[in-house]
Design a protein around this motif. Structure first.
Motif, short mmCIF file in Angstrom:
data_model
loop_
_atom_site.label_atom_id
_atom_site.label_comp_id
_atom_site.label_asym_id
_atom_site.label_seq_id
_atom_site.Cartn_x
_atom_site.Cartn_y
_atom_site.Cartn_z
N ALA A 143 6.80 -1.79 2.41
CA ALA A 143 7.44 -0.81 1.53
C ALA A 143 7.10 -1.09 0.07
CB ALA A 143 8.95 -0.82 1.74
N ALA A 144 7.06 -2.36 -0.31
CA ALA A 144 6.73 -2.73 -1.70
C ALA A 144 5.29 -2.35 -2.02
CB ALA A 144 6.95 -4.22 -1.91
N LEU A 145 4.36 -2.62 -1.09
CA LEU A 145 2.96 -2.26 -1.30
C LEU A 145 2.79 -0.75 -1.34
CD1 LEU A 145 1.25 -4.81 1.11
CD2 LEU A 145 1.33 -4.92 -1.38
N GLU A 146 3.51 -0.04 -0.48
CA GLU A 146 3.45 1.43 -0.47
C GLU A 146 3.92 2.00 -1.81
OE1 GLU A 146 5.60 5.23 1.73
OE2 GLU A 146 5.34 3.36 2.86
N ARG A 147 4.99 1.43 -2.34
CA ARG A 147 5.53 1.91 -3.61
C ARG A 147 4.49 1.78 -4.73
NH1 ARG A 147 9.84 -0.44 -3.09
NH2 ARG A 147 9.42 -2.38 -4.22
N VAL A 148 3.81 0.64 -4.79
CA VAL A 148 2.77 0.45 -5.82
C VAL A 148 1.64 1.46 -5.62
CG1 VAL A 148 0.99 -1.11 -6.68
CG2 VAL A 148 3.27 -1.99 -6.21
N SER A 149 1.19 1.65 -4.38
CA SER A 149 0.11 2.60 -4.10
C SER A 149 0.49 4.01 -4.53
CB SER A 149 -0.25 2.58 -2.62
OG SER A 149 -0.88 1.39 -2.26
N PHE A 164 0.46 7.87 4.83
CA PHE A 164 1.64 7.04 5.08
C PHE A 164 2.51 7.66 6.18
CE2 PHE A 164 1.04 4.96 0.81
CZ PHE A 164 0.92 3.67 1.32
N LYS A 165 2.61 8.99 6.19
CA LYS A 165 3.37 9.66 7.25
C LYS A 165 2.70 9.44 8.61
CE LYS A 165 5.23 14.14 8.69
NZ LYS A 165 4.75 14.00 10.09
N THR A 166 1.37 9.56 8.63
CA THR A 166 0.63 9.37 9.88
C THR A 166 0.79 7.94 10.40
OG1 THR A 166 -1.00 11.02 9.18
CG2 THR A 166 -1.65 9.55 10.96
N ALA A 167 0.76 6.98 9.49
CA ALA A 167 0.96 5.58 9.89
C ALA A 167 2.33 5.39 10.52
CB ALA A 167 0.80 4.66 8.68
N LYS A 168 3.36 5.92 9.88
CA LYS A 168 4.72 5.77 10.41
C LYS A 168 4.87 6.48 11.75
CE LYS A 168 7.07 5.08 5.96
NZ LYS A 168 5.87 4.80 5.17
N LEU A 202 -5.65 5.83 12.04
CA LEU A 202 -4.19 5.75 12.18
C LEU A 202 -3.72 6.55 13.39
CD1 LEU A 202 -3.21 6.16 8.42
CD2 LEU A 202 -2.98 4.06 9.77
N GLN A 203 -4.32 7.71 13.59
CA GLN A 203 -3.96 8.52 14.76
C GLN A 203 -4.36 7.84 16.07
OE1 GLN A 203 -5.96 12.16 13.55
NE2 GLN A 203 -4.01 13.15 13.07
N ALA A 204 -5.36 6.96 15.96
CA ALA A 204 -5.77 6.17 17.14
C ALA A 204 -4.91 4.91 17.29
CB ALA A 204 -7.25 5.80 17.01
N LYS A 205 -3.87 4.83 16.44
CA LYS A 205 -2.91 3.71 16.48
C LYS A 205 -3.54 2.37 16.10
CE LYS A 205 0.06 6.08 19.81
NZ LYS A 205 0.90 6.64 18.73
N LYS A 206 -4.40 2.43 15.09
CA LYS A 206 -4.98 1.20 14.53
C LYS A 206 -4.37 0.96 13.14
CE LYS A 206 -7.82 1.53 18.03
NZ LYS A 206 -7.49 0.84 19.31
N HIS A 207 -4.05 -0.28 12.83
CA HIS A 207 -3.65 -0.62 11.47
C HIS A 207 -4.86 -0.39 10.56
CE1 HIS A 207 -0.02 -2.52 13.02
NE2 HIS A 207 -0.76 -3.23 13.86
N VAL A 208 -4.61 0.03 9.33
CA VAL A 208 -5.71 0.32 8.41
C VAL A 208 -5.53 -0.43 7.10
CG1 VAL A 208 -6.84 2.09 7.00
CG2 VAL A 208 -6.28 2.58 9.39
#
Length: 338
Positions: free
Chosen positions: A309-315, A108-112, A85-91
């Motif tokens: 956001a919906a997927l994040e909420r479930v996770s 999630f913070k790092t992704a944002k 994520l820090q390398a700016k890759k989707h995970v």
């Protein structure tokens, strides 16, 4: 254009992902990572990739790479995902995404912060028949008020034979954040949360195997007006179906993953109706990942923030529930102590 992606992990689940992702036409395998040179070269050759890495730093520095699918041992997920994520890759991160809620918060913070997406790979929640079930329960209100549910995922693992022989496979190892709850139990727990939302309280009565992790047990999720009972295990087998009970009948489902039958029994007519549509067929030993690969590619390509956001909420809800139940029973990982 297909998303150029790499994989971290060379096990059977990664092969299943690659096969499904290729079939969607939306993904292109670009690179393979493994710590062992011989292993990474053999795996890459098998799946048509000419780019291999034994360094995560070099993988992250690959400018052609857009996304990474991670399916390493559970305890490695956090550090590896954060680096990508820090390398700016989707995970795309196999479940369980992390060992603790704090780790997931940080990812999630790092992704944002880096303008990329983090998606936990709950493949069963992307199946067309699961989405049909969601609509049946929550939009069509086919059962009316819900009275309760019983979900089962208990599948005897061949690795439990190793446990009985005195060994400690990764998935039964506290050091690797293992155990039935986080490997098998997350399927029915996430199934319930995706259908009904986060429970008010949860409890777990596991049996602890000789390696110190849970081999399985019974979960109770308590909602405002009903409860959900879950039987999960990697140390015994259950052949019981899953059921949801309501004022207007009972819905019986064959399982919480690979859904192929959803039957509604009407108490007035005493008749059952099959609701499920056709299931995506896969060649064994692959598991059904086509629908999730297709949907995750769409979400990333379109930057669908609502779906993310919906997927994040479930996770977040799932890791909160599973972590609380682990800690209730003294099942502690190294990440809990740091």
């Amino acid at each position: 254009m297909p998303i150029q992606y790499g994989v971290v992990g060379t096990g059977w689940i990664t092969e299943s992902w690659i096969n499904a992702a290729t079939k969607t036409g939306s993904w292109q395998l670009h690179a393979v990572y493994s710590r062992k040179q011989e292993q990474v070269e053999a795996f890459a050759s098998k799946h048509g990739s000419k780019t291999t890495y034994t360094s995560l730093e070099e993988l992250g520095a690959d400018r052609k790479l857009q996304a990474v699918y991670i399916a390493s041992p559970n305890s490695h997920h956090y550090a590896q995902a954060k680096q990508m994520l820090q390398a700016k890759k989707h995970v795309i991160l196999e479940k369980p995404a992390t060992s603790t809620p704090d780790e997931l918060d940080d990812l999630f913070k790092t992704a944002k912060d880096n303008g990329v997406s983090l998606i936990e790979a709950f493949r069963h929640l992307q199946e067309a028949n699961f989405k049909l079930l969601q609509r049946t329960i929550n939009e069509q209100k086919r059962l009316g008020p819900i009275y309760g549910a019983s979900f089962t995922y208990a599948s005897y693992s061949s690795r439990y034979n190793n446990v009985l022989a005195g060994e400690t496979p990764n998935i039964f190892n506290l050091e690797f954040s293992g155990g039935s709850l986080v490997d098998i139990g997350v399927y029915p727990v996430s199934f319930a949360i995706a259908l009904f939302g986060a429970p008010k309280t949860s409890a777990y009565v596991p049996f602890i195997c000789q390696t110190g992790v849970d081999g399985g047990g019974v979960i109770m999720l308590k909602y405002d007006t009903f409860g959900v009972q879950i039987n999960n295990s990697k140390a015994y087998q259950s052949f019981a179906p899953c059921e949801i009970y309501g004022e207007k009948g009972t819905i019986t489902i064959n399982a919480t993953a690979e859904l192929e039958s959803i039957k509604h029994w009407d108490p007035k007519t005493k008749q059952s109706e099959e609701l499920a549509g056709p299931k995506v067929e896969v060649e064994k030993p692959n598991v059904s990942m086509f629908e999730e690969a297709q949907e995750f590619a769409r979400i990333i390509s379109e930057n669908d923030v609502k779906a993310l956001a919906a997927l994040e909420r479930v996770s977040r809800d799932v890791i909160k529930v599973t972590s609380e139940m682990r800690l209730q029973n003294g099942i502690l990982y190294p990440a809990d102590k740091s």
